[in-house]
Each structure stands twice: as structure tokens, then as C-alpha cells.
Motif scaffolding. Structure first.
Motif, PDB file in Angstrom:
ATOM      1  N   LEU A   1      31.532  46.324  37.984  1.00  0.00           N
ATOM      2  CA  LEU A   1      33.467  46.175  38.409  1.00  0.00           C
ATOM      3  C   LEU A   1      33.165  45.501  39.775  1.00  0.00           C
ATOM      4  CD1 LEU A   1      33.359  50.207  38.302  1.00  0.00           C
ATOM      5  CD2 LEU A   1      34.241  49.128  36.501  1.00  0.00           C
ATOM      6  N   PHE A   2      32.498  44.371  40.177  1.00  0.00           N
ATOM      7  CA  PHE A   2      32.239  43.427  40.479  1.00  0.00           C
ATOM      8  C   PHE A   2      32.759  42.920  39.794  1.00  0.00           C
ATOM      9  CE2 PHE A   2      29.529  45.320  44.542  1.00  0.00           C
ATOM     10  CZ  PHE A   2      30.396  45.099  45.165  1.00  0.00           C
ATOM     11  N   GLY A   3      32.552  42.409  39.208  1.00  0.00           N
ATOM     12  CA  GLY A   3      32.177  41.524  38.361  1.00  0.00           C
ATOM     13  C   GLY A   3      33.645  41.009  37.844  1.00  0.00           C
ATOM     14  N   ILE A   4      35.005  42.748  37.135  1.00  0.00           N
ATOM     15  CA  ILE A   4      35.667  42.833  36.711  1.00  0.00           C
ATOM     16  C   ILE A   4      36.699  42.591  37.376  1.00  0.00           C
ATOM     17  CG2 ILE A   4      37.872  43.845  35.955  1.00  0.00           C
ATOM     18  CD1 ILE A   4      35.286  43.973  33.739  1.00  0.00           C
ATOM     19  N   ILE A   5      36.252  42.204  39.175  1.00  0.00           N
ATOM     20  CA  ILE A   5      37.095  41.934  40.264  1.00  0.00           C
ATOM     21  C   ILE A   5      37.571  40.452  40.531  1.00  0.00           C
ATOM     22  CG2 ILE A   5      36.730  42.053  42.812  1.00  0.00           C
ATOM     23  CD1 ILE A   5      36.772  44.978  42.777  1.00  0.00           C
ATOM     24  N   ALA A   6      35.557  40.304  40.333  1.00  0.00           N
ATOM     25  CA  ALA A   6      36.315  38.337  40.915  1.00  0.00           C
ATOM     26  C   ALA A   6      36.575  37.434  38.900  1.00  0.00           C
ATOM     27  CB  ALA A   6      34.501  38.503  40.082  1.00  0.00           C
ATOM     28  N   LEU A   7      36.082  38.208  37.791  1.00  0.00           N
ATOM     29  CA  LEU A   7      36.355  37.454  36.276  1.00  0.00           C
ATOM     30  C   LEU A   7      38.555  37.304  36.913  1.00  0.00           C
ATOM     31  CD1 LEU A   7      36.288  36.929  34.161  1.00  0.00           C
ATOM     32  CD2 LEU A   7      36.717  39.248  32.686  1.00  0.00           C
ATOM     33  N   GLN A   8      39.239  38.999  37.229  1.00  0.00           N
ATOM     34  CA  GLN A   8      40.279  38.419  37.684  1.00  0.00           C
ATOM     35  C   GLN A   8      40.903  37.898  38.433  1.00  0.00           C
ATOM     36  OE1 GLN A   8      41.854  43.271  37.616  1.00  0.00           O
ATOM     37  NE2 GLN A   8      41.402  43.668  35.286  1.00  0.00           N
ATOM     38  N   THR A   9      40.314  38.064  39.773  1.00  0.00           N
ATOM     39  CA  THR A   9      40.664  37.186  40.963  1.00  0.00           C
ATOM     40  C   THR A   9      40.946  35.608  39.781  1.00  0.00           C
ATOM     41  OG1 THR A   9      39.320  38.171  42.625  1.00  0.00           O
ATOM     42  CG2 THR A   9      39.913  36.558  42.962  1.00  0.00           C
ATOM     43  N   ILE A  10      39.785  35.383  39.515  1.00  0.00           N
ATOM     44  CA  ILE A  10      39.962  34.082  39.074  1.00  0.00           C
ATOM     45  C   ILE A  10      41.463  33.632  37.868  1.00  0.00           C
ATOM     46  CG2 ILE A  10      38.971  32.110  37.188  1.00  0.00           C
ATOM     47  CD1 ILE A  10      36.153  32.564  38.456  1.00  0.00           C
ATOM     48  N   ALA A  11      41.374  34.338  36.531  1.00  0.00           N
ATOM     49  CA  ALA A  11      42.190  34.883  36.015  1.00  0.00           C
ATOM     50  C   ALA A  11      43.259  34.847  35.526  1.00  0.00           C
ATOM     51  CB  ALA A  11      41.979  35.736  34.785  1.00  0.00           C
ATOM     52  N   TYR A  12      43.850  35.293  37.017  1.00  0.00           N
ATOM     53  CA  TYR A  12      45.466  35.534  37.504  1.00  0.00           C
ATOM     54  C   TYR A  12      45.635  34.579  38.889  1.00  0.00           C
ATOM     55  CZ  TYR A  12      45.322  39.575  33.925  1.00  0.00           C
ATOM     56  OH  TYR A  12      45.467  40.515  33.021  1.00  0.00           O
ATOM     57  N   SER A  13      44.840  33.958  39.185  1.00  0.00           N
ATOM     58  CA  SER A  13      45.266  33.364  40.568  1.00  0.00           C
ATOM     59  C   SER A  13      45.425  33.935  41.458  1.00  0.00           C
ATOM     60  CB  SER A  13      46.214  31.711  39.562  1.00  0.00           C
ATOM     61  OG  SER A  13      46.045  31.483  38.166  1.00  0.00           O
ATOM     62  N   ILE A  14      44.743  35.206  41.377  1.00  0.00           N
ATOM     63  CA  ILE A  14      44.842  36.491  42.721  1.00  0.00           C
ATOM     64  C   ILE A  14      44.173  35.086  44.522  1.00  0.00           C
ATOM     65  CG2 ILE A  14      44.137  38.021  43.954  1.00  0.00           C
ATOM     66  CD1 ILE A  14      44.470  39.003  41.252  1.00  0.00           C
ATOM     67  N   LEU A  15      43.089  33.614  43.303  1.00  0.00           N
ATOM     68  CA  LEU A  15      42.093  33.366  44.674  1.00  0.00           C
ATOM     69  C   LEU A  15      42.607  32.668  46.114  1.00  0.00           C
ATOM     70  CD1 LEU A  15      39.114  32.541  45.566  1.00  0.00           C
ATOM     71  CD2 LEU A  15      39.783  30.846  43.815  1.00  0.00           C
ATOM     72  N   TRP A  16      44.428  32.180  44.939  1.00  0.00           N
ATOM     73  CA  TRP A  16      45.269  31.627  45.465  1.00  0.00           C
ATOM     74  C   TRP A  16      46.501  32.595  46.665  1.00  0.00           C
ATOM     75  CZ3 TRP A  16      42.419  28.036  46.541  1.00  0.00           C
ATOM     76  CH2 TRP A  16      41.916  27.336  45.056  1.00  0.00           C
ATOM     77  N   ASP A  17      46.352  33.484  46.494  1.00  0.00           N
ATOM     78  CA  ASP A  17      47.372  34.492  46.929  1.00  0.00           C
ATOM     79  C   ASP A  17      47.022  35.282  48.424  1.00  0.00           C
ATOM     80  OD1 ASP A  17      48.888  36.637  47.535  1.00  0.00           O
ATOM     81  OD2 ASP A  17      49.959  36.231  45.805  1.00  0.00           O
ATOM     82  N   LEU A  18      46.613  35.309  49.030  1.00  0.00           N
ATOM     83  CA  LEU A  18      45.467  35.742  50.506  1.00  0.00           C
ATOM     84  C   LEU A  18      46.559  37.674  50.558  1.00  0.00           C
ATOM     85  CD1 LEU A  18      44.210  34.897  52.985  1.00  0.00           C
ATOM     86  CD2 LEU A  18      45.879  34.406  54.242  1.00  0.00           C
ATOM     87  N   LYS A  19      47.476  37.616  50.422  1.00  0.00           N
ATOM     88  CA  LYS A  19      47.533  39.256  50.270  1.00  0.00           C
ATOM     89  C   LYS A  19      46.820  39.570  49.093  1.00  0.00           C
ATOM     90  CE  LYS A  19      51.444  42.625  50.143  1.00  0.00           C
ATOM     91  NZ  LYS A  19      52.443  42.927  49.963  1.00  0.00           N
ATOM     92  N   PHE A  20      47.023  39.258  48.237  1.00  0.00           N
ATOM     93  CA  PHE A  20      45.936  39.255  46.750  1.00  0.00           C
ATOM     94  C   PHE A  20      44.848  39.754  47.125  1.00  0.00           C
ATOM     95  CE2 PHE A  20      50.425  39.840  45.048  1.00  0.00           C
ATOM     96  CZ  PHE A  20      50.651  41.321  44.232  1.00  0.00           C
ATOM     97  N   LEU A  21      44.041  38.353  47.484  1.00  0.00           N
ATOM     98  CA  LEU A  21      42.998  37.838  47.587  1.00  0.00           C
ATOM     99  C   LEU A  21      42.369  39.434  48.717  1.00  0.00           C
ATOM    100  CD1 LEU A  21      40.139  36.601  46.937  1.00  0.00           C
ATOM    101  CD2 LEU A  21      41.374  34.707  48.784  1.00  0.00           C
ATOM    102  N   MET A  22      43.230  39.069  50.050  1.00  0.00           N
ATOM    103  CA  MET A  22      42.410  40.250  51.246  1.00  0.00           C
ATOM    104  C   MET A  22      42.377  41.905  50.840  1.00  0.00           C
ATOM    105  SD  MET A  22      44.267  39.005  54.258  1.00  0.00           S
ATOM    106  CE  MET A  22      43.195  40.243  55.040  1.00  0.00           C
ATOM    107  N   ARG A  23      43.207  42.144  49.339  1.00  0.00           N
ATOM    108  CA  ARG A  23      43.304  43.283  49.111  1.00  0.00           C
ATOM    109  C   ARG A  23      42.076  43.786  47.739  1.00  0.00           C
ATOM    110  NH1 ARG A  23      48.770  46.586  48.703  1.00  0.00           N
ATOM    111  NH2 ARG A  23      49.636  45.769  50.757  1.00  0.00           N
ATOM    112  N   ASN A  24      41.700  42.635  47.448  1.00  0.00           N
ATOM    113  CA  ASN A  24      41.029  42.434  46.173  1.00  0.00           C
ATOM    114  C   ASN A  24      39.432  42.801  47.001  1.00  0.00           C
ATOM    115  OD1 ASN A  24      42.039  42.539  43.808  1.00  0.00           O
ATOM    116  ND2 ASN A  24      41.685  40.918  42.690  1.00  0.00           N
ATOM    117  N   LEU A  25      38.980  42.078  47.754  1.00  0.00           N
ATOM    118  CA  LEU A  25      38.503  42.204  48.814  1.00  0.00           C
ATOM    119  C   LEU A  25      38.297  43.342  49.444  1.00  0.00           C
ATOM    120  CD1 LEU A  25      37.976  38.626  50.518  1.00  0.00           C
ATOM    121  CD2 LEU A  25      36.835  39.254  49.200  1.00  0.00           C
ATOM    122  N   ALA A  26      38.358  43.961  49.954  1.00  0.00           N
ATOM    123  CA  ALA A  26      39.170  45.161  50.367  1.00  0.00           C
ATOM    124  C   ALA A  26      38.529  46.218  48.784  1.00  0.00           C
ATOM    125  CB  ALA A  26      40.175  46.304  51.042  1.00  0.00           C
ATOM    126  N   LEU A  27      38.982  45.769  48.106  1.00  0.00           N
ATOM    127  CA  LEU A  27      38.327  46.807  46.480  1.00  0.00           C
ATOM    128  C   LEU A  27      36.808  46.815  46.792  1.00  0.00           C
ATOM    129  CD1 LEU A  27      39.227  48.819  44.510  1.00  0.00           C
ATOM    130  CD2 LEU A  27      39.898  47.053  43.634  1.00  0.00           C
TER     131      LEU A  27
END
Length: 275
Positions: free
Chosen positions: A103-129
Motif C-alpha cells: 500500500l505504501f507503493g500504491i501511494i507513491a505510484l499514485q502520487t507520481i501518476a496523478y501529479s499529487i507531488l505538486w499539489d501541497l494539500k493532496f501531498l500532505m494528505r497522502n503523507l498523513a495516509l
């Protein structure tokens, strides 16, 4: 005199432990199960969504990355199987550590694939997850050690302590996305109270009470602001709110694990026992 102080400290520690044991005795039968269910809810919802929106997700990845239908379909399939398999393993309490890594891998994969890395709000929520998954890993280590009850062991291992610390710190990132920077009295009060509770959880002081308070607060905010069931299914806002709702429920699951497990060795609560 030193002996008297030592005896008094031991009595205070026993009183604290008695309170904790009383609380755990009431909640241990169901709280960890509820926490795990909440924690994996966003992965479960997203895995099911991959099945029902297979074409849309595949087309989005293909259009965004220009990788072709084959690779885009493989991406959707990996997300679907990876998330649903991980959820089943966590709920059945089999191979939990491998499920968490997946599931860690899925989070990392989706962070890159959906460009969450550049959206601070969604990035922080993914890190919280990710913080919630760290706490789940710590819980799985506890279960593994309980199998050898009665066997002399060293003090709680550092990896578990630091997983709990990292999980607590990452979880509070969710609340940083809820702060409102305006001059209204309610917003100022909410920011002050929320920040105070976040600090308490992060440093591990009155951790269970602070985490439980955050659970209640976050659940109320989640139901009020992310009520996706009030939006027609065909509107894009429905999917957005639904995603946000279940991701927030996962963070609630992580906080419930804090309530169930305690803050761990690297915390003010643990240090108080030595005072």
C-alpha cells in the motif's frame, strides 16, 4: 527520602497504568478492528472505483503520460489488485507487513501518476495516509512479539518506537490542510484548538485524549464538508468529495490506532513514567 520519592513515583505510574488498562479492557475488543477498517477504507474505495471506472482511469493515464493503452491498463490493474489485496490481508491480519509495504507503493505510484507531488494539500494528505500505515506496521510488530509472551526480551525495539513517532507526526499533516487563515472568531478558535491538539499528538503528551478529540473533530468536519451522498452521481464533485471523505476516514483510522496502541517509547507520556 529517595526511597519515598521512588515509591511515590511507582504509585503514580501504577495509577496511570490502571487507567490505561481499564480503558483498553473496554475497547480492546473492537477499537483495533474499527481502526483498521477506517484505515484501509480509502484503498478499498479506490480499488472498487478502478473497477467501475476502468476506461476513464486508463484514458486519463494514457492522455497524461502518453504511455499507450497497454501500460495505462496495467497501471489500473496494478492499482485495483494491489489495493484490494492489501485491504483483504490487513482485515484478515495475514501478512500485514507485506500488505503495508504494498500500500505504501500504491501511494507513491499514485502520487507520481496523478501529479499529487505538486499539489501541497493532496501531498500532505497522502503523507498523513502513510503515517497511518506506519502505525499499522507498528501494531503488526506488537502482535508478532505477543506470540512469544513469557520469553525474556529487551526493551521495546527502536524501530517500532520510531515508526509510532513518524506515524504520529505524519498524521497531523492532515489537520494542517484544515486550517483557515481568515479573521473570523470561529476560524481563529478552530485554528488555535486544532494546532494545540496537533502538537500534543506529535510530541506524545496526553496522546490518547488528544487523538480521540481529533477523531471526533475530524469526523464531524468530514461528514459536514464531504457529504458526497448529497451530490448526484453524474457530477464530478461527487467523486471528488467521495475520495476526500474516505481519505479522511483513513486518517481517522490512524488516530484510532494511536488511541489503541498509545504513543510509543518516543513520547512525553512515556518519559513521564520515569519522572
Amino acid at each position: 527520602m529517595k526511597q519515598t520519592c521512588r515509591d511515590g513515583r511507582q504509585v503514580r505510574n501504577l495509577c496511570r497504568e490502571a487507567k490505561d488498562y481499564g480503558f483498553l479492557r473496554v475497547t480492546k475488543q473492537y477499537l483495533p478492528h474499527v481502526a483498521r477498517l477506517c484505515l484501509i477504507s480509502t484503498f478499498l474505495e479506490d480499488g472498487v472505483r478502478m473497477w467501475f471506472q476502468w476506461g476513464e482511469q486508463r484514458d486519463y493515464i494514457d492522455t497524461t503520460w502518453g504511455c499507450g493503452y497497454a501500460l495505462a491498463s496495467a497501471f489500473v490493474l496494478l492499482n485495483l489488485l494491489g489495493q484490494l489485496t492489501g485491504c483483504i490481508l490487513v482485515l484478515s491480519r495475514n501478512f500485514v507487513q507485506y500488505a503495508c509495504f504494498g500500500l505504501f507503493g500504491i501511494i507513491a505510484l499514485q502520487t507520481i501518476a496523478y501529479s499529487i507531488l505538486w499539489d501541497l494539500k493532496f501531498l500532505m494528505r497522502n503523507l498523513a495516509l502513510g503515517g497511518g500505515l506506519l502505525l499499522l506496521l507498528a501494531e503488526s510488530r506488537s502482535e508478532g512479539k505477543s506470540m512469544f509472551a513469557g520469553v525474556p526480551t529487551m526493551r521495546e525495539s527502536s524501530p517500532k518506537q520510531y515508526m509510532q513517532l513518524g506515524g504520529r507526526v505524519l498524521l497531523v499533516l492532515m489537520f494542517m490542510t484544515l486550517l483557515h487563515f481568515d479573521a473570523s472568531f470561529f476560524s481563529i478558535l478552530q485554528n488555535i484548538v486544532g494546532t494545540a491538539l496537533m502538537i500534543l499528538v506529535a510530541i506524545g503528551f496526553k496522546t490518547k485524549l488528544a487523538a480521540l478529540t481529533l477523531v471526533v473533530w475530524l469526523f464531524a468536519i468530514n461528514v459536514y464538508f464531504n457529504a458526497f451522498w448529497t451530490i448526484p452521481v453524474y457530477k464530478p464533485m461527487h467523486d471528488f468529495l467521495k475520495y476526500d471523505f474516505f481519505q479522511t476516514m483513513s486518517v481517522i483510522g490512524g488516530l484510532l490506532l494511536v488511541v489503541a496502541l498509545g504513543p510509543g517509547g518516543v513520547s512525553m507520556d512515556e518519559k513521564k513514567k520515569e519522572w
